[in-house]
Design an enzyme around this catalytic site. Sequence first.
Site, mmCIF file in Angstrom:
data_model
loop_
_atom_site.group_PDB
_atom_site.id
_atom_site.type_symbol
_atom_site.label_atom_id
_atom_site.label_comp_id
_atom_site.label_asym_id
_atom_site.label_seq_id
_atom_site.Cartn_x
_atom_site.Cartn_y
_atom_site.Cartn_z
ATOM 1 N N SER A 142 -17.662 39.999 10.493
ATOM 2 C CA SER A 142 -19.092 39.807 10.239
ATOM 3 C C SER A 142 -19.735 41.181 10.341
ATOM 4 O O SER A 142 -19.263 42.027 11.120
ATOM 5 C CB SER A 142 -19.699 38.889 11.303
ATOM 6 O OG SER A 142 -21.108 39.073 11.373
ATOM 7 N N TYR A 155 -20.460 36.971 20.192
ATOM 8 C CA TYR A 155 -20.124 36.797 18.762
ATOM 9 C C TYR A 155 -19.829 38.146 18.087
ATOM 10 O O TYR A 155 -18.730 38.347 17.558
ATOM 11 C CB TYR A 155 -21.220 36.007 18.045
ATOM 12 C CG TYR A 155 -20.952 35.809 16.570
ATOM 13 C CD1 TYR A 155 -20.006 34.887 16.138
ATOM 14 C CD2 TYR A 155 -21.619 36.553 15.611
ATOM 15 C CE1 TYR A 155 -19.728 34.720 14.781
ATOM 16 C CE2 TYR A 155 -21.362 36.389 14.257
ATOM 17 C CZ TYR A 155 -20.418 35.475 13.843
ATOM 18 O OH TYR A 155 -20.146 35.312 12.505
ATOM 19 N N ALA A 157 -19.087 40.847 19.505
ATOM 20 C CA ALA A 157 -17.921 41.422 20.199
ATOM 21 C C ALA A 157 -16.638 40.852 19.590
ATOM 22 O O ALA A 157 -15.675 41.579 19.328
ATOM 23 C CB ALA A 157 -17.989 41.111 21.692
ATOM 24 N N SER A 158 -16.641 39.547 19.328
ATOM 25 C CA SER A 158 -15.431 38.924 18.762
ATOM 26 C C SER A 158 -15.181 39.440 17.343
ATOM 27 O O SER A 158 -14.036 39.631 16.929
ATOM 28 C CB SER A 158 -15.566 37.385 18.759
ATOM 29 O OG SER A 158 -16.492 36.941 17.785
ATOM 30 N N LYS A 159 -16.253 39.681 16.597
ATOM 31 C CA LYS A 159 -16.086 40.112 15.206
ATOM 32 C C LYS A 159 -15.653 41.580 15.117
ATOM 33 O O LYS A 159 -14.939 41.967 14.195
ATOM 34 C CB LYS A 159 -17.377 39.852 14.421
ATOM 35 C CG LYS A 159 -17.704 38.360 14.296
ATOM 36 C CD LYS A 159 -16.619 37.626 13.537
ATOM 37 C CE LYS A 159 -16.835 36.149 13.391
ATOM 38 N NZ LYS A 159 -15.786 35.485 12.616
HETATM 39 N N1 LIG Z 1 -22.563 31.940 7.856
HETATM 40 C C1 LIG Z 1 -22.763 33.244 8.048
HETATM 41 O O1 LIG Z 1 -23.870 33.774 7.888
HETATM 42 C C2 LIG Z 1 -21.628 34.127 8.473
HETATM 43 C C3 LIG Z 1 -21.855 35.500 8.538
HETATM 44 C C4 LIG Z 1 -20.823 36.342 8.920
HETATM 45 C C5 LIG Z 1 -19.580 35.813 9.222
HETATM 46 N N2 LIG Z 1 -19.387 34.467 9.155
HETATM 47 C C6 LIG Z 1 -18.069 33.964 9.522
HETATM 48 O O2 LIG Z 1 -17.556 33.187 8.465
HETATM 49 C C7 LIG Z 1 -16.708 32.161 9.008
HETATM 50 C C8 LIG Z 1 -17.133 30.802 8.463
HETATM 51 O O3 LIG Z 1 -18.475 30.589 8.836
HETATM 52 P P1 LIG Z 1 -19.338 29.379 8.224
HETATM 53 O O4 LIG Z 1 -20.725 29.854 8.173
HETATM 54 O O5 LIG Z 1 -18.693 28.865 7.008
HETATM 55 O O6 LIG Z 1 -19.234 28.338 9.426
HETATM 56 P P2 LIG Z 1 -19.048 26.750 9.424
HETATM 57 O O7 LIG Z 1 -19.475 26.327 10.786
HETATM 58 O O8 LIG Z 1 -19.682 26.126 8.239
HETATM 59 O O9 LIG Z 1 -17.460 26.593 9.279
HETATM 60 C C9 LIG Z 1 -16.589 26.946 10.306
HETATM 61 C C10 LIG Z 1 -15.364 26.065 10.220
HETATM 62 O O10 LIG Z 1 -14.483 26.419 11.301
HETATM 63 C C11 LIG Z 1 -13.981 25.216 11.873
HETATM 64 N N3 LIG Z 1 -13.591 25.433 13.274
HETATM 65 C C12 LIG Z 1 -14.401 25.655 14.335
HETATM 66 N N4 LIG Z 1 -13.679 25.736 15.468
HETATM 67 C C13 LIG Z 1 -12.370 25.566 15.111
HETATM 68 C C14 LIG Z 1 -11.138 25.559 15.827
HETATM 69 N N5 LIG Z 1 -11.100 25.710 17.158
HETATM 70 N N6 LIG Z 1 -9.987 25.363 15.143
HETATM 71 C C15 LIG Z 1 -10.002 25.169 13.784
HETATM 72 N N7 LIG Z 1 -11.132 25.165 13.068
HETATM 73 C C16 LIG Z 1 -12.311 25.368 13.715
HETATM 74 C C17 LIG Z 1 -15.134 24.231 11.758
HETATM 75 O O11 LIG Z 1 -14.701 22.883 11.892
HETATM 76 C C18 LIG Z 1 -15.674 24.565 10.375
HETATM 77 O O12 LIG Z 1 -15.059 23.802 9.364
HETATM 78 C C19 LIG Z 1 -16.801 32.287 10.518
HETATM 79 O O13 LIG Z 1 -15.703 33.037 11.004
HETATM 80 C C20 LIG Z 1 -18.090 33.041 10.715
HETATM 81 O O14 LIG Z 1 -18.112 33.754 11.931
HETATM 82 C C21 LIG Z 1 -20.378 33.602 8.782
#
Ligand SMILES: NC(=O)c1ccc[n+]([C@@H]2O[C@H](COP(=O)([O-])OP(=O)(O)OC[C@H]3O[C@@H](n4cnc5c(N)ncnc54)[C@H](O)[C@@H]3O)[C@@H](O)[C@H]2O)c1
Length: 252
Positions: A142, A155, A157-159
Amino acid sequence: MMLLSDKVAILTGVNSGIGRKAAEIFAKNGAKVFGADIRTDKMDELRAVFKACGSEFEGCCCDVRKAEDVKAVFSRAVERFGRIDIVVNIAGISCDKPISRISDEDFSRIMDINVRGVFNFCKYAVPYFKKQKHGVIINTSSITGIYGSGMGCPYPASKAAIMGMTKTLAYELAPWNIRVNCVAPGVVNTEMVAALGERARKTFERSIPLRRMGEPEDIADAIVFMASDMARYITGTTLCVDGGYRPSTVNP
Ligand SMILES: NC(=O)c1ccc[n+]([C@@H]2O[C@H](COP(=O)([O-])OP(=O)(O)OC[C@H]3O[C@@H](n4cnc5c(N)ncnc54)[C@H](O)[C@@H]3O)[C@@H](O)[C@H]2O)c1
């Protein structure tokens, strides 16, 4: 042009948001996909999308934190599709609390899902990839891992940890022709961001030169490119997909 014809990919987080859209675009580009997510209620719909594209999808419930679950995903995917070419780590959770309200449990949960989960999928991909002397890993970081965020410090930190892990694995695994990269989305229009509310959304939009939040397909297209042979000379890098976003130092 189909960028992933005949490729087999494992994608995590396929049940919603970016992961779901990435799976759909993998289908349109000719890949067969094994999906792993802790939730599975949308997997039948995905199977139908793949069928309509003339491709195949299989999926199962997997908690990315659990090594046993992850090992099972690899053996089931190989059993079903014969090999694995690409692993994309998309599953993740966010955090929007100030530090005073972040418990030990919150911290561990975020690190376990966002960092240990990625570690598990990289670790169990490597024996398959080394043996076949090729493989691609894409991790979802991210831009908060680069710039930080207004709050929710575990968050970013993890990214940032994911970026460090990615670069190191890229160097370590290059002799086996294994590429390891990150995509770093900016602010993307998914449930994760909807939960932050209207005011935060407006603040974000003002900081994005392209003047809109990203859509899941903006990120999914970048993942497809990084997974494809078009990116054959790219490893150890982070591709920011953020509309040019630069953070304001004021909290949303
Ligand atoms: N949405 C944003 O603005 C954004 C920005 C930067 C990075 N990201 C990253 O993109 C990725 C997807 O984000 P998103 O917005 O689509 O989120 P989302 O919540 O729509 O989807 C996340 C998915 O991960 C699954 N999940 C959660 N915990 C889990 C586990 N322990 N084991 C297996 N599956 C698990 C959930 O069930 C879900 O289907 C994430 O890594 C997020 O950090 C998102």
